[in-house]
Design a protein around this motif. Sequence first.
Motif, mmCIF file in Angstrom:
data_model
loop_
_atom_site.group_PDB
_atom_site.id
_atom_site.type_symbol
_atom_site.label_atom_id
_atom_site.label_comp_id
_atom_site.label_asym_id
_atom_site.label_seq_id
_atom_site.Cartn_x
_atom_site.Cartn_y
_atom_site.Cartn_z
ATOM 1 N N LYS A 18 -49.864 -82.796 -62.826
ATOM 2 C CA LYS A 18 -50.708 -83.875 -63.345
ATOM 3 C C LYS A 18 -51.649 -83.366 -64.429
ATOM 4 C CE LYS A 18 -50.693 -87.335 -59.738
ATOM 5 N NZ LYS A 18 -51.533 -88.219 -58.934
ATOM 6 N N GLY A 23 -52.732 -88.442 -67.679
ATOM 7 C CA GLY A 23 -52.482 -89.874 -67.773
ATOM 8 C C GLY A 23 -52.902 -90.534 -66.478
ATOM 9 N N LYS A 24 -52.887 -91.825 -66.475
ATOM 10 C CA LYS A 24 -53.288 -92.579 -65.293
ATOM 11 C C LYS A 24 -52.090 -92.727 -64.373
ATOM 12 C CE LYS A 24 -56.312 -96.028 -63.800
ATOM 13 N NZ LYS A 24 -57.071 -95.369 -62.803
ATOM 14 N N ASP A 25 -52.230 -92.212 -63.167
ATOM 15 C CA ASP A 25 -51.183 -92.298 -62.169
ATOM 16 C C ASP A 25 -51.730 -92.949 -60.913
ATOM 17 O OD1 ASP A 25 -48.985 -90.881 -63.435
ATOM 18 O OD2 ASP A 25 -50.240 -89.113 -63.275
ATOM 19 N N PRO A 26 -50.930 -93.816 -60.310
ATOM 20 C CA PRO A 26 -51.363 -94.373 -59.033
ATOM 21 C C PRO A 26 -51.233 -93.329 -57.938
ATOM 22 C CG PRO A 26 -49.175 -95.151 -59.568
ATOM 23 C CD PRO A 26 -49.663 -94.344 -60.747
ATOM 24 N N ARG A 80 -43.324 -91.721 -63.445
ATOM 25 C CA ARG A 80 -43.961 -92.545 -64.478
ATOM 26 C C ARG A 80 -42.961 -93.496 -65.128
ATOM 27 N NH1 ARG A 80 -48.104 -88.380 -67.516
ATOM 28 N NH2 ARG A 80 -49.556 -88.216 -65.765
ATOM 29 N N GLY A 84 -44.435 -96.621 -63.936
ATOM 30 C CA GLY A 84 -45.504 -96.659 -64.931
ATOM 31 C C GLY A 84 -45.518 -97.883 -65.811
ATOM 32 N N HIS A 88 -51.367 -104.353 -64.579
ATOM 33 C CA HIS A 88 -52.262 -104.745 -63.499
ATOM 34 C C HIS A 88 -53.213 -105.855 -63.941
ATOM 35 C CE1 HIS A 88 -50.799 -101.461 -61.088
ATOM 36 N NE2 HIS A 88 -50.987 -100.668 -62.122
ATOM 37 N N HIS A 90 -54.287 -106.507 -66.954
ATOM 38 C CA HIS A 90 -55.134 -106.169 -68.098
ATOM 39 C C HIS A 90 -54.521 -106.753 -69.360
ATOM 40 C CE1 HIS A 90 -57.485 -103.485 -65.643
ATOM 41 N NE2 HIS A 90 -56.370 -102.931 -65.217
#
Length: 96
Positions: A18, A23-26, A80, A84, A88, A90
């Motif tokens: 990571k 990056g944004k990962d759940p 991802r 990915g 959500h 947005h």
Amino acid sequence: MGILAWAVIGLLAGAIAKALMPGKDPGGVLVTMLIGIVGGLLGGFLGKVIFGVDSINGFFHLSTWIAAIIGSVIVLALHRLTFGRHTHGHGRHSHA
């Protein structure tokens, strides 16, 4: 190696993957650990198939860590690609 060693390697290899691929990962610690464990298994398998070497020798062997990190980067990239693309809520969508 025991299950505890795999969990520790998985957590650290997943965290390194990571860090290498920001990056944004759940997901939190558990997802990171699972990515690392699966990555370690994948890295060990690829090392054996591609190079004909046993790349998972033990907890303190460099080859174990390299295989786990490379495998974790691959698994994270696949994760991802698979998960990915979800949005959500947005952004705005206009229906003109």
